[in-house]
Design an enzyme around this catalytic site. Structure first.
Site, PDB file in Angstrom:
ATOM      1  N   TYR A 130       8.827 -47.189 -11.396  1.00  0.00           N
ATOM      2  CA  TYR A 130       9.222 -48.592 -11.309  1.00  0.00           C
ATOM      3  C   TYR A 130       7.958 -49.431 -11.309  1.00  0.00           C
ATOM      4  CZ  TYR A 130      11.291 -52.976  -9.676  1.00  0.00           C
ATOM      5  OH  TYR A 130      11.689 -54.286  -9.570  1.00  0.00           O
ATOM      6  N   LYS A 189       2.197 -55.252  -2.222  1.00  0.00           N
ATOM      7  CA  LYS A 189       2.683 -54.768  -0.918  1.00  0.00           C
ATOM      8  C   LYS A 189       1.637 -54.849   0.206  1.00  0.00           C
ATOM      9  CE  LYS A 189       6.644 -52.599  -2.946  1.00  0.00           C
ATOM     10  NZ  LYS A 189       6.799 -51.894  -4.196  1.00  0.00           N
ATOM     11  N   ASP A 199      -0.634 -48.079 -11.548  1.00  0.00           N
ATOM     12  CA  ASP A 199       0.168 -48.984 -10.722  1.00  0.00           C
ATOM     13  C   ASP A 199       0.122 -48.435  -9.300  1.00  0.00           C
ATOM     14  OD1 ASP A 199       2.049 -50.369  -9.309  1.00  0.00           O
ATOM     15  OD2 ASP A 199       3.588 -50.303 -10.871  1.00  0.00           O
TER      16      ASP A 199
HETATM   17  C1  LIG Z   1       7.274 -52.655  -5.549  1.00  0.00           C
HETATM   18  C2  LIG Z   1       6.635 -52.196  -6.812  1.00  0.00           C
HETATM   19  C3  LIG Z   1       6.359 -53.060  -7.882  1.00  0.00           C
HETATM   20  C4  LIG Z   1       6.875 -54.477  -7.924  1.00  0.00           C
HETATM   21  O1  LIG Z   1       6.355 -55.275  -6.915  1.00  0.00           O
HETATM   22  P1  LIG Z   1       7.166 -56.610  -6.517  1.00  0.00           P
HETATM   23  O2  LIG Z   1       6.254 -57.265  -5.531  1.00  0.00           O
HETATM   24  O3  LIG Z   1       8.457 -56.140  -5.929  1.00  0.00           O
HETATM   25  O4  LIG Z   1       7.345 -57.386  -7.757  1.00  0.00           O
HETATM   26  C5  LIG Z   1       5.626 -52.589  -8.943  1.00  0.00           C
HETATM   27  N1  LIG Z   1       5.203 -51.325  -8.988  1.00  0.00           N
HETATM   28  C6  LIG Z   1       5.451 -50.455  -7.993  1.00  0.00           C
HETATM   29  C7  LIG Z   1       4.920 -49.071  -8.078  1.00  0.00           C
HETATM   30  C8  LIG Z   1       6.199 -50.853  -6.884  1.00  0.00           C
HETATM   31  O5  LIG Z   1       6.500 -49.973  -5.941  1.00  0.00           O
END
Ligand SMILES: *Cc1c(COP(=O)(O)O)cnc(C)c1O
Length: 425
Positions: free
Chosen positions: A141, A264, A236
């Site tokens: 994701y 995060k 990511d």
């Molecule tokens: C949470 C998440 C995102 C998206 O971040 P948001 O602040 O919710 O837009 C992107 N990549 C990873 C791996 C994530 O866990």
């Protein structure tokens, strides 16, 4: 107010009653609880029920709820004002902390979400290479970016949605998806699309289909293949950055990506995202270069202050050692409890991240994760909820520990898990 009443009211005004799909508890049944407050590793809902929290705002709260140094920094920041739309020194303070933690980042740019971070990093990769296609992995994701919403994890895995409506087919065509940990598929894809791929986008520890861990050599081989074909490698690390170690998964695994996305944890619980890389790449971003990316509230002073305070706390010696040891204790305990009760369970764990998959396993890629018994997970979730423990409301979301969790918390969780497993059989 009861939780049921809150949800009924919310559904009257908010689409689906929630501002992010997984919060609706669709996959585990029952209604979501509405939180009134949190402290350390606990949440209290509007009915006064206390829960031990293994979601920690989806990993953002690595120090737990209301950590003193973060609360203090936020109050001080608010005392100076909320937002100014001008540069502030605190943005540089957080940027310096991030750049010093990640050897692959010379420059960073702050945005308001992980989604934006990934979207912007891919834009830079496309500008730098003059190519369009993106290679990513099944079950990953990367936020709700249009062209990344096929075979995605998180809420899409939870709700069993293979791709999002509303995304033009034209966009989706530039995304190639292969299984994680599948070296032959990786080699084939890079060979087939080497002239068209701008980047490979990867969660080095995929944590949005439940947790997967890379097999020995997979990331090193990926780094080698991408470098040879002049394809940019984007890590990511929105979850893993400052989670599995101070410098993220890339420092732990000793792999240097070209671009890194964060989010995060670095906002200390406030909305945030960041992307960065070598100076030459980041110089492509406006105002220095031709890649446009902007944000009204980007670099928000309160989020920056919370981030700085969080990273300062995480920099203390043995923070990760203690946190990761707790993760190992929980994972080992869950495995033992399941084995004793004869429940088929595979626990994937890395540091303070873990997922108990209800399958005999192994779980190495998304298709193996999808084999897990989601009905059984839902029953487990409900049993834990009755015992005052809040596990992620989906088989496909990762559990997060915080520095506020104690050995006693883990022991209590294992006792509840043992009881739940025995009930199962
Ligand atoms: C949470 C998440 C995102 C998206 O971040 P948001 O602040 O919710 O837009 C992107 N990549 C990873 C791996 C994530 O866990």
């Amino acid at each position: 107010m009861t939780n049921a009443k809150c949800f009924e009211e919310a559904r009257r005004y908010i689409a689906g009653g929630v501002n992010s799909p997984v919060r609706a508890f669709t996959a585990v049944g029952g209604e979501p609880f509405f939180v009134e407050r949190g402290r350390k590793a606990s949440l209290w809902d509007v009915e006064g029920t206390r829960y031990l929290d293994y979601v920690c705002s989806w990993g953002a709260l690595i120090l737990g709820h209301r950590p003193a140094p973060v609360m203090k920094a936020v109050k001080q920041a608010l005392g100076r004002g909320i937002t100014f739309g001008t540069p502030t020194p605190v943005e540089t303070a957080l940027a310096r902390a991030v750049v010093e933690a990640f050897p692959a980042m010379d420059r960073v740019r702050f945005v308001n979400s992980g989604t934006e971070a990934v979207m912007s990093a891919v834009r830079v990769a496309r500008a730098a290479t003059g190519r369009t296609k993106v290679l990513k992995f099944d079950g990953a994701y990367h936020g709700h970016v249009d062209y990344l919403l096929s075979q995605a994890g998180s809420g899409m895995a939870t709700l069993g949605i293979p791709s999002s409506r509303g995304v033009p087919e034209l966009y989706a065509r530039d995304t190639i998806t292969i299984p994680f940990n599948d070296l032959p598929a990786l080699e084939r894809a890079i060979q087939a699309y080497r002239e068209e791929l701008a980047c490979v986008l990867i969660e080095p520890l995929p944590a949005n289909i439940g947790l997967l861990t890379p097999e020995l050599g997979f990331l090193a081989r990926l780094r080698m293949l991408t470098a040879q074909a002049k394809i940019l490698l984007i890590f990511d690390e929105v979850i893993t950055g400052f989670r599995v170690g101070y410098g993220g998964a890339q420092t732990v695994f000793k792999i240097e990506p070209d671009l890194t996305c964060l989010g995060k944890i670095i906002g200390g619980g406030f909305p945030i995202g960041a992307y960065g890389g070598r100076k030459a790449l980041m110089d492509l971003v406006a105002p220095t270069g031709p890649v446009y990316q902007a944000g009204t509230l980007a670099g928000h002073p309160v989020a920056m202050a919370a981030g700085v305070a969080t990273l300062q706390r995480l920099k203390r010696p043995s923070v990760y050692k203690t946190l990761n040891a707790l993760g190992t204790t929980l994972a080992d305990g869950l495995r033992q409890a399941a084995r004793a009760a004869g429940v088929p369970l595979t626990v994937n764990q890395y540091g303070s991240l873990l997922t108990p998959f209800f399958t005999a396993g192994p779980v190495r890629w998304a298709d193996e994760a999808r084999r897990a018994d989601v009905t059984r997970y839902a029953r487990f979730f409900q049993a834990l909820r009755r015992a005052g423990i809040y596990a992620p409301p989906s088989q496909f979301e990762t559990w997060f520990l915080s520095t506020a969790h104690t050995r006693r918390d883990v022991a209590r969780t294992l006792a509840a898990a043992r009881a739940a497993f025995v009930e199962e059989t």
